[in-house]
Enzyme design. Structure first.
Site, mmCIF file in Angstrom:
data_model
loop_
_atom_site.group_PDB
_atom_site.id
_atom_site.type_symbol
_atom_site.label_atom_id
_atom_site.label_comp_id
_atom_site.label_asym_id
_atom_site.label_seq_id
_atom_site.Cartn_x
_atom_site.Cartn_y
_atom_site.Cartn_z
ATOM 1 N N SER A 1 -4.661 1.243 9.963
ATOM 2 C CA SER A 1 -5.448 0.219 9.262
ATOM 3 C C SER A 1 -4.580 -0.605 8.320
ATOM 4 O O SER A 1 -4.987 -1.690 7.891
ATOM 5 C CB SER A 1 -6.617 0.851 8.496
ATOM 6 O OG SER A 1 -6.134 1.787 7.556
ATOM 7 N N GLY A 2 -3.396 -0.127 8.019
ATOM 8 C CA GLY A 2 -2.463 -0.902 7.186
ATOM 9 C C GLY A 2 -1.986 -2.164 7.879
ATOM 10 O O GLY A 2 -1.461 -3.072 7.237
ATOM 11 N N CYS B 1 0.809 -1.230 0.000
ATOM 12 C CA CYS B 1 0.000 0.000 0.000
ATOM 13 C C CYS B 1 0.843 1.282 0.000
ATOM 14 O O CYS B 1 0.419 2.295 -0.557
ATOM 15 C CB CYS B 1 -0.994 -0.015 1.152
ATOM 16 S SG CYS B 1 -0.394 -0.799 2.649
ATOM 17 N N HIS C 1 -2.009 6.420 3.750
ATOM 18 C CA HIS C 1 -0.550 6.423 3.868
ATOM 19 C C HIS C 1 -0.013 7.667 3.153
ATOM 20 O O HIS C 1 -0.340 7.923 1.987
ATOM 21 C CB HIS C 1 0.059 5.193 3.197
ATOM 22 C CG HIS C 1 -0.204 3.898 3.928
ATOM 23 N ND1 HIS C 1 -0.802 3.827 5.165
ATOM 24 C CD2 HIS C 1 0.081 2.620 3.576
ATOM 25 C CE1 HIS C 1 -0.877 2.564 5.548
ATOM 26 N NE2 HIS C 1 -0.352 1.800 4.598
HETATM 27 P P1 NAP Z 1 -6.397 -8.892 8.642
HETATM 28 O O1 NAP Z 1 -7.337 -7.801 9.035
HETATM 29 O O2 NAP Z 1 -5.522 -9.490 9.675
HETATM 30 O O3 NAP Z 1 -7.261 -10.076 7.944
HETATM 31 C C1 NAP Z 1 -6.694 -11.323 7.611
HETATM 32 C C2 NAP Z 1 -7.739 -12.228 6.961
HETATM 33 O O4 NAP Z 1 -7.082 -13.492 6.650
HETATM 34 C C3 NAP Z 1 -8.931 -12.564 7.863
HETATM 35 O O5 NAP Z 1 -10.106 -12.680 7.082
HETATM 36 C C4 NAP Z 1 -8.562 -13.940 8.432
HETATM 37 O O6 NAP Z 1 -9.708 -14.736 8.767
HETATM 38 C C5 NAP Z 1 -7.859 -14.556 7.226
HETATM 39 N N1 NAP Z 1 -6.970 -15.646 7.635
HETATM 40 C C6 NAP Z 1 -5.991 -15.610 8.575
HETATM 41 N N2 NAP Z 1 -5.427 -16.834 8.706
HETATM 42 C C7 NAP Z 1 -6.077 -17.640 7.815
HETATM 43 C C8 NAP Z 1 -5.974 -19.021 7.487
HETATM 44 N N3 NAP Z 1 -5.080 -19.830 8.084
HETATM 45 N N4 NAP Z 1 -6.792 -19.523 6.521
HETATM 46 C C9 NAP Z 1 -7.702 -18.725 5.896
HETATM 47 N N5 NAP Z 1 -7.868 -17.408 6.184
HETATM 48 C C10 NAP Z 1 -7.060 -16.883 7.139
HETATM 49 O O7 NAP Z 1 -5.412 -8.401 7.491
HETATM 50 P P2 NAP Z 1 -5.659 -7.289 6.336
HETATM 51 O O8 NAP Z 1 -5.105 -5.990 6.750
HETATM 52 O O9 NAP Z 1 -7.076 -7.375 5.876
HETATM 53 O O10 NAP Z 1 -4.662 -7.793 5.206
HETATM 54 C C11 NAP Z 1 -4.980 -8.855 4.308
HETATM 55 C C12 NAP Z 1 -3.883 -8.969 3.264
HETATM 56 O O11 NAP Z 1 -3.820 -7.757 2.515
HETATM 57 C C13 NAP Z 1 -2.466 -9.175 3.855
HETATM 58 O O12 NAP Z 1 -1.737 -10.026 3.006
HETATM 59 C C14 NAP Z 1 -1.897 -7.754 3.858
HETATM 60 O O13 NAP Z 1 -0.498 -7.741 3.826
HETATM 61 C C15 NAP Z 1 -2.495 -7.196 2.574
HETATM 62 N N6 NAP Z 1 -2.627 -5.747 2.496
HETATM 63 C C16 NAP Z 1 -3.210 -5.033 3.494
HETATM 64 C C17 NAP Z 1 -3.356 -3.651 3.376
HETATM 65 C C18 NAP Z 1 -3.995 -2.816 4.456
HETATM 66 O O14 NAP Z 1 -3.990 -1.558 4.305
HETATM 67 N N7 NAP Z 1 -4.556 -3.391 5.546
HETATM 68 C C19 NAP Z 1 -2.918 -3.015 2.231
HETATM 69 C C20 NAP Z 1 -2.326 -3.772 1.207
HETATM 70 C C21 NAP Z 1 -2.207 -5.123 1.357
HETATM 71 P P3 NAP Z 1 -10.263 -14.920 10.289
HETATM 72 O O15 NAP Z 1 -11.053 -13.684 10.613
HETATM 73 O O16 NAP Z 1 -11.119 -16.124 10.183
HETATM 74 O O17 NAP Z 1 -9.074 -15.093 11.178
#
Ligand code: NAP
Length: 358
Positions: free
Chosen positions: A182-183, A152, A245
């Site tokens: 939120s990142g 991001c 960001h």
């Molecule tokens: P998050 O809020 O921690 O959400 C993670 C998700 O993955 C949840 O739905 C979780 O499900 C699921 N998960 C975790 N372990 C799992 C497993 N073993 N099997 C299947 N599902 C599983 O993270 P996020 O911020 O949304 O980020 C998600 C992805 O996007 C990451 O790779 C991150 O690096 C990337 N990203 C994030 C941002 C940002 O601004 N947040 C920006 C760019 C990229 P449960 O609820 O069931 O645990």
């Protein structure tokens, strides 16, 4: 092909997390995509989405509340288009399983971004790199594919630097990021660590910025992406901002522009033609502010429904050639919205129909 006549069923993996929820908000009433399935971890599978997700913003769309959360396997999920908001710890195995099973995966995870045959795409910047899918399919024998969007913070930088690179050839970037909480996903950074504080470290962020930027600004020669010849030094910081960001950059060029020439290049830039008019494409995708105190996350993060990048403070630099500040919404532009725009571009150019034909 007129994409609007084809509606595509889509699924969201990692649907309960911060990015997964943004997908659900942005896909609600989408003109081309119907959200039909959601999936997450073992902890959530089998529950209704209403019970599994701690909904973070606004009202949960009614259509998704009663969906039963599935496991992240191609056996349980039938949608041909799969938006992945999975944690990188699981994306490495799950995403290729879907691609092997003939699905188009639009990924937010870091795992495959830098693979030579995987498109890493910001549609306005390098939409033509989507053609790497042909190379991927030939290399891996998959009937589906994986398309990634960038980290991001890198997304903010590439959006602002693309017009300048095109006009003056960027050679060096010194970048300091101020990245929203939120990142880090949900629940993310503990409140006692971040309230009234700045944390000068985000795990694995600086290497991602330094490597992904040169691929995004690279040139696709029909077979591979020739990386841009840019050296980047990044300092990544977590700050107590909810969304958005901000990146301060000092930039050196092969042909040094004046600030006025740089501003003209930024203002006149329209990016990849095919992106214009797509349902999620902001118009304009770059907003240039003249005030000395912009961009600011609080005031600018939702510009273009969270899909625009705001650039300001374009001025001469004593260290390199120019200084500027850029900012965009990390969860929308830098994640879910970016993936959806990638899928829309694949739909418009006929690639979805071509790859996902039975
Ligand atoms: P998050 O809020 O921690 O959400 C993670 C998700 O993955 C949840 O739905 C979780 O499900 C699921 N998960 C975790 N372990 C799992 C497993 N073993 N099997 C299947 N599902 C599983 O993270 P996020 O911020 O949304 O980020 C998600 C992805 O996007 C990451 O790779 C991150 O690096 C990337 N990203 C994030 C941002 C940002 O601004 N947040 C920006 C760019 C990229 P449960 O609820 O069931 O645990």
């Amino acid at each position: 092909m007129t994409p609007s006549v084809t509606r595509w069923p889509v699924a969201v993996l990692g649907a309960t997390g911060a990015v997964g929820q943004a997908f659900i908000r942005l896909l609600d009433a989408h003109p081309w995509f119907d959200l039909v399935e959601v999936a997450a971890s073992e902890r959530s599978a089998g529950k209704s989405y209403r019970d599994a997700a701690k909904w973070l913003e606004g009202t949960m769309p009614a259509g998704v509340a009663s969906l039963v959360v599935k496991h992240c396997t191609p056996e349980e999920i039938s949608a041909p288009i799969v938006f992945s908001a999975l944690d990188s710890g699981v994306a490495g195995e799950v995403e290729p399983a879907f691609a092997r099973a003939g699905r188009m995966v639009l990924s937010n995870a870091k795992n495959y971004r830098m693979d030579a045959d995987v498109p890493l795409v910001i549609p306005e910047v390098n939409g033509d790199h989507l053609a790497l899918l042909d190379v991927q399919r030939a290399n891996r024998g998959w009937t589906g594919g994986i398309v990634t969007n960038a980290n991001c913070a890198t997304t903010v930088m590439a959006a602002a630097l693309a017009p300048l690179h095109e006009a003056f050839t960027v050679t060096k970037v010194f970048a300091t990021t101020m990245q929203a909480v939120s990142g880090a996903g949900y629940p993310g950074v503990p409140s006692l660590d971040i309230l009234g504080n700045v944390i000068p470290f985000i795990n694995d962020e600086e290497p991602k910025i330094e490597t992904e930027l040169v691929k995004l600004l690279g040139r696709f020669d029909g077979t591979t992406v020739q990386y841009a010849d840019i050296v980047t030094s990044a300092h990544a910081n977590r700050v107590p901002v909810e969304h958005g960001h901000t990146v301060c950059m000092s930039v050196a060029f092969a042909r040094k522009p004046t600030p006025e020439e740089a501003l003209e290049a930024l203002r006149n830039w329209t990016g990849t033609d095919a992106v214009r008019g797509l349902p999620s494409a902001p118009e304009p995708s770059l907003i240039i502010r003249d005030e000395p105190d912009r961009p600011q996350p609080r005031r600018d993060v939702n510009r273009g429904r969270g899909m625009a990048t705001t650039v300001g403070r374009v001025r001469a630099d004593h260290l390199f050639d120019l200084r500027l500040v850029a900012m965009s919404h990390n969860v929308v532009r830098g994640a879910a919205g970016g993936s959806i725009l990638n899928a829309e571009l694949l739909a418009k150019t006929g690639q979805l129909a071509r790859y996902l034909a039975p």
